[in-house]
Scaffold this motif. Structure first.
Motif, mmCIF file in Angstrom:
data_model
loop_
_atom_site.group_PDB
_atom_site.id
_atom_site.type_symbol
_atom_site.label_atom_id
_atom_site.label_comp_id
_atom_site.label_asym_id
_atom_site.label_seq_id
_atom_site.Cartn_x
_atom_site.Cartn_y
_atom_site.Cartn_z
ATOM 1 N N MET A 174 1.233 -0.974 0.011
ATOM 2 C CA MET A 174 0.003 -0.076 -0.161
ATOM 3 C C MET A 174 1.003 1.589 0.273
ATOM 4 N N SER A 175 0.820 2.819 -0.737
ATOM 5 C CA SER A 175 1.353 3.773 -1.061
ATOM 6 C C SER A 175 1.176 4.170 0.229
ATOM 7 N N HIS A 176 2.391 5.035 0.213
ATOM 8 C CA HIS A 176 1.955 5.813 2.088
ATOM 9 C C HIS A 176 1.223 6.825 1.530
ATOM 10 N N TYR A 177 0.056 7.091 2.639
ATOM 11 C CA TYR A 177 -1.164 7.947 2.358
ATOM 12 C C TYR A 177 -0.850 9.284 3.469
ATOM 13 N N ILE A 178 -1.486 10.802 3.500
ATOM 14 C CA ILE A 178 -0.605 11.324 4.860
ATOM 15 C C ILE A 178 -1.832 11.414 6.001
ATOM 16 N N PRO A 231 -5.152 9.642 6.732
ATOM 17 C CA PRO A 231 -5.711 8.052 6.418
ATOM 18 C C PRO A 231 -6.628 7.879 6.819
ATOM 19 N N HIS A 232 -7.610 7.335 6.684
ATOM 20 C CA HIS A 232 -8.919 6.723 6.974
ATOM 21 C C HIS A 232 -8.950 6.593 8.457
ATOM 22 N N SER A 233 -8.409 5.956 8.673
ATOM 23 C CA SER A 233 -7.748 5.839 10.054
ATOM 24 C C SER A 233 -7.956 6.645 11.132
ATOM 25 N N LEU A 261 -16.499 17.429 5.389
ATOM 26 C CA LEU A 261 -16.865 18.431 4.940
ATOM 27 C C LEU A 261 -16.582 18.628 3.456
ATOM 28 N N MET A 262 -15.275 18.011 3.173
ATOM 29 C CA MET A 262 -15.078 18.305 1.825
ATOM 30 C C MET A 262 -15.869 18.158 0.737
ATOM 31 N N SER A 263 -16.805 16.996 0.621
ATOM 32 C CA SER A 263 -17.577 16.198 -0.173
ATOM 33 C C SER A 263 -18.677 17.620 -0.073
ATOM 34 N N VAL A 322 -11.552 7.007 -9.243
ATOM 35 C CA VAL A 322 -11.093 6.892 -8.460
ATOM 36 C C VAL A 322 -10.328 7.148 -7.139
ATOM 37 N N GLY A 323 -9.902 6.567 -6.112
ATOM 38 C CA GLY A 323 -9.754 7.738 -4.777
ATOM 39 C C GLY A 323 -10.993 8.058 -4.395
ATOM 40 N N ALA A 324 -12.321 7.670 -4.367
ATOM 41 C CA ALA A 324 -12.921 8.171 -4.399
ATOM 42 C C ALA A 324 -13.843 8.622 -2.360
ATOM 43 N N GLY A 325 -13.181 8.266 -1.538
ATOM 44 C CA GLY A 325 -13.211 8.948 -0.063
ATOM 45 C C GLY A 325 -14.224 8.353 0.170
ATOM 46 N N ASN A 326 -15.030 9.032 0.511
ATOM 47 C CA ASN A 326 -16.337 8.743 1.166
ATOM 48 C C ASN A 326 -17.569 8.495 0.037
ATOM 49 N N THR A 330 -13.943 3.717 -6.412
ATOM 50 C CA THR A 330 -12.634 2.911 -5.392
ATOM 51 C C THR A 330 -12.212 3.511 -5.044
ATOM 52 N N ASP A 331 -11.147 2.639 -3.853
ATOM 53 C CA ASP A 331 -10.303 3.505 -2.787
ATOM 54 C C ASP A 331 -8.967 2.941 -2.713
ATOM 55 N N ILE A 332 -7.894 3.194 -2.118
ATOM 56 C CA ILE A 332 -6.595 1.828 -1.488
ATOM 57 C C ILE A 332 -7.482 1.464 0.282
ATOM 58 N N ASP A 333 -8.632 2.541 0.236
ATOM 59 C CA ASP A 333 -8.728 2.267 1.486
ATOM 60 C C ASP A 333 -10.493 2.257 1.813
ATOM 61 N N GLN A 362 -11.072 -2.220 -4.016
ATOM 62 C CA GLN A 362 -10.315 -1.641 -2.976
ATOM 63 C C GLN A 362 -9.386 -1.658 -4.629
ATOM 64 N N ILE A 363 -8.896 -0.674 -4.318
ATOM 65 C CA ILE A 363 -7.731 -0.685 -5.363
ATOM 66 C C ILE A 363 -7.039 0.589 -5.439
ATOM 67 N N ASP A 364 -5.335 -0.171 -5.274
ATOM 68 C CA ASP A 364 -4.427 1.097 -5.433
ATOM 69 C C ASP A 364 -3.643 1.496 -6.588
ATOM 70 N N VAL A 365 -4.198 2.757 -6.780
ATOM 71 C CA VAL A 365 -4.092 2.812 -8.213
ATOM 72 C C VAL A 365 -2.827 3.346 -9.070
ATOM 73 N N THR A 366 -1.999 3.374 -8.602
ATOM 74 C CA THR A 366 -0.341 3.252 -8.418
ATOM 75 C C THR A 366 -0.495 1.976 -9.445
ATOM 76 N N ALA A 386 -11.342 11.817 -11.198
ATOM 77 C CA ALA A 386 -10.474 10.869 -9.584
ATOM 78 C C ALA A 386 -10.557 12.743 -8.830
ATOM 79 N N ARG A 387 -10.659 12.628 -8.110
ATOM 80 C CA ARG A 387 -10.952 14.732 -7.202
ATOM 81 C C ARG A 387 -9.336 14.167 -6.357
ATOM 82 N N ALA A 388 -9.093 15.003 -6.062
ATOM 83 C CA ALA A 388 -8.360 16.098 -4.875
ATOM 84 C C ALA A 388 -7.148 14.176 -4.333
ATOM 85 N N LEU A 389 -6.745 13.507 -5.184
ATOM 86 C CA LEU A 389 -6.306 12.073 -5.440
ATOM 87 C C LEU A 389 -4.810 12.274 -6.066
ATOM 88 N N LEU A 390 -4.479 12.756 -6.943
ATOM 89 C CA LEU A 390 -3.139 12.989 -7.930
ATOM 90 C C LEU A 390 -2.016 13.273 -7.332
HETATM 91 C C1 LIG Z 1 -7.671 13.921 -0.081
HETATM 92 S S1 LIG Z 1 -9.213 12.470 -0.060
HETATM 93 C C2 LIG Z 1 -10.213 12.480 -1.742
HETATM 94 C C3 LIG Z 1 -11.594 11.947 -1.706
HETATM 95 C C4 LIG Z 1 -12.251 12.311 -2.568
HETATM 96 N N1 LIG Z 1 -12.265 11.790 -3.642
HETATM 97 C C5 LIG Z 1 -12.930 13.487 -1.890
HETATM 98 O O1 LIG Z 1 -12.585 14.814 -3.308
HETATM 99 O O2 LIG Z 1 -13.527 13.742 -1.605
HETATM 100 C C6 LIG Z 1 -7.949 11.548 -1.034
HETATM 101 C C7 LIG Z 1 -8.053 10.035 -1.017
HETATM 102 O O3 LIG Z 1 -7.764 8.750 -1.533
HETATM 103 C C8 LIG Z 1 -7.651 7.877 -1.803
HETATM 104 N N2 LIG Z 1 -5.826 7.408 -1.754
HETATM 105 C C9 LIG Z 1 -4.734 7.848 -1.774
HETATM 106 N N3 LIG Z 1 -3.957 6.908 -2.484
HETATM 107 C C10 LIG Z 1 -4.332 6.252 -3.019
HETATM 108 C C11 LIG Z 1 -3.833 5.302 -3.776
HETATM 109 N N4 LIG Z 1 -2.857 4.783 -4.474
HETATM 110 N N5 LIG Z 1 -5.187 4.482 -4.586
HETATM 111 C C12 LIG Z 1 -6.011 4.308 -4.859
HETATM 112 N N6 LIG Z 1 -6.487 5.170 -3.870
HETATM 113 C C13 LIG Z 1 -5.718 6.369 -2.748
HETATM 114 C C14 LIG Z 1 -7.267 7.979 -0.484
HETATM 115 O O4 LIG Z 1 -7.788 7.330 0.758
HETATM 116 C C15 LIG Z 1 -8.270 8.986 0.130
HETATM 117 O O5 LIG Z 1 -9.308 8.591 0.225
#
Ligand SMILES: C[S@@+](CC[C@H](N)C(=O)[O-])C[C@H]1O[C@@H](n2cnc3c(N)ncnc32)[C@H](O)[C@@H]1O
Length: 262
Positions: free
Chosen positions: A1-5, A7-9, A19-21, A46-50, A70-73, A89-93, A106-110
Motif C-alpha cells: 500500500m503506498s503511503h498516504y498522509i 489515512p481514514h483511520s 466537509l470536503m464533499s 478512483v480515490g473515492a473517499g466517502n 474505488t479507493d486504497i481504503d 479496493q484499488i491502489d491506483v498506482t 478522480a478528485r483530490a487524489l493525484l
Molecule cells: C483527499 S482524499 C479525497 C477523497 C475524495 N476523492 C474527495 O474528493 O472527497 C484522497 C483519497 O485518495 C485515496 N488514496 C490515496 N492514495 C491512493 C492510491 N494509491 N490509490 C487509490 N486511492 C488512494 C485516499 O484513501 C483518500 O480517500
C-alpha cells in the motif's frame, strides 16, 4: 500500500471528508454534467473517499449504467447502497483498473501520489474511445494573495512542508498538457476558488486538515507554534476573510476509434 498522509483511520478524517464533499461536490457535479453524463454510462471513480460523487454518479447513470467506486481504503465506501454501484479496493498506482469506461474521474487524489503523471496515463488508458476523463485537483496559486502576513507565511510553510512530503499543490495547472500530449482532445480546464470567512465550512475543513497534520508540520520547523496559533485563530474568526486554493477541474475526451473528436 503506498503511503498516504491523511489515512481514514485518523479520528478526524470522516468529518474532514464530509466537509470536503459539501465544499466540492457542487462544482464537480456541474463539471461532470457538462460532459453530457447520462443514462447507461459506465463510470470509474478512483480515490473515492466517502463516495458522495460515486453515489451521485450512480443516480445519474440509472439502472442501465454502472459505477465502480474505488479507493486504497474502502472503509468509508461500505455504506454506499445502489444496485448499479460496485465498491473495489484499488491502489491506483498498480492495480488493474478495468477498461472501456465512458467516464474515469478522480478528485483530490493525484497531488498526493509521487508517480502522479504515470497514474494519469493509466487513468486515460481506462477510458473507452469517445469517452471522458475528469480530474479535479488543487492549485494553490491564490492562497498567498492575502492581506494577512501571518496567513501568507503559514501557507508558505505548509506548501514547503507538503513539497518535502512529495505533494504537488500546484498540479491543477499540469494536467492539461499531459492529457494533450497523450492524444486526448476537447480539453477544458476550469478552476474555482472562494473567498472564505473564518468559522465557515471551508475554514473548518482546513482547520481539520491542519489538526491531522499538526505534529509533523510543527516538527519540521517550517511553521512556528506562534504562527500556527495565530493562523488557526484567524480561521476561527468570523471577521477574517481570505482566498482558498483553487480546485481545478480538467476534462478531456478520448478520440473515437476512427480518430475523430466530438
Ligand atoms: C483527499 S482524499 C479525497 C477523497 C475524495 N476523492 C474527495 O474528493 O472527497 C484522497 C483519497 O485518495 C485515496 N488514496 C490515496 N492514495 C491512493 C492510491 N494509491 N490509490 C487509490 N486511492 C488512494 C485516499 O484513501 C483518500 O480517500
Amino acid at each position: 500500500m503506498s503511503h498516504y498522509i491523511l489515512p481514514h483511520s485518523d479520528p478526524l478524517e470522516d468529518d474532514r471528508l464530509a466537509l470536503m464533499s459539501k465544499m466540492l461536490d457542487p462544482h464537480m457535479r456541474f463539471r461532470l454534467s457538462q460532459l453530457g453524463l447520462g443514462e447507461g454510462w459506465r463510470c470509474l471513480e478512483v480515490g473515492a473517499g466517502n463516495g458522495t460523487i460515486s453515489q451521485w454518479l450512480a443516480d445519474q447513470v440509472g439502472p442501465t449504467g454502472h459505477v465502480t467506486a474505488t479507493d486504497i481504503d474502502t472503509a468509508f465506501l461500505g455504506k454506499l447502497a445502489r444496485d448499479n454501484l460496485e465498491v473495489r479496493q484499488i491502489d491506483v498506482t498498480k492495480d488493474p483498473l478495468g477498461k472501456d469506461y465512458d467516464l474515469v474521474c478522480a478528485r483530490a487524489l493525484l497531488h498526493h501520489i509521487p508517480d502522479r503523471l504515470d497514474v494519469v496515463a493509466r487513468l486515460a488508458a481506462a477510458v473507452k474511445p469517445g469517452g471522458f476523463i475528469l480530474l479535479e485537483e488543487p492549485d494553490f496559486h491564490p492562497v498567498e494573495d492575502t492581506d494577512s502576513p501571518a496567513v501568507r507565511d503559514f501557507w508558505r510553510g505548509f506548501i514547503a512542508w507538503a513539497a518535502n512530503c512529495g505533494i504537488d499543490y500546484f498540479i491543477g495547472r499540469r494536467l492539461a498538457p499531459v492529457l494533450s500530449k497523450s492524444g486526448m482532445t476537447d480539453i477544458g480546464v476550469h478552476g474555482e476558488t472562494i473567498l472564505f470567512q473564518g468559522g465557515s465550512l471551508c475554514a473548518r475543513y482546513w482547520t481539520l486538515t491542519f489538526e491531522e497534520l499538526r505534529e509533523p508540520i510543527l516538527a519540521s520547523g517550517l511553521i512556528t507554534p506562534t504562527l500556527w496559533n495565530e493562523t488557526l485563530a484567524l480561521f476561527g474568526n468570523a471577521e477574517f476573510w481570505t482566498w482558498q486554493n483553487s480546485f481545478v477541474a480538467t476534462s478531456a475526451r478520448k478520440p473515437d476509434a476512427d480518430g475523430a473528436a466530438a
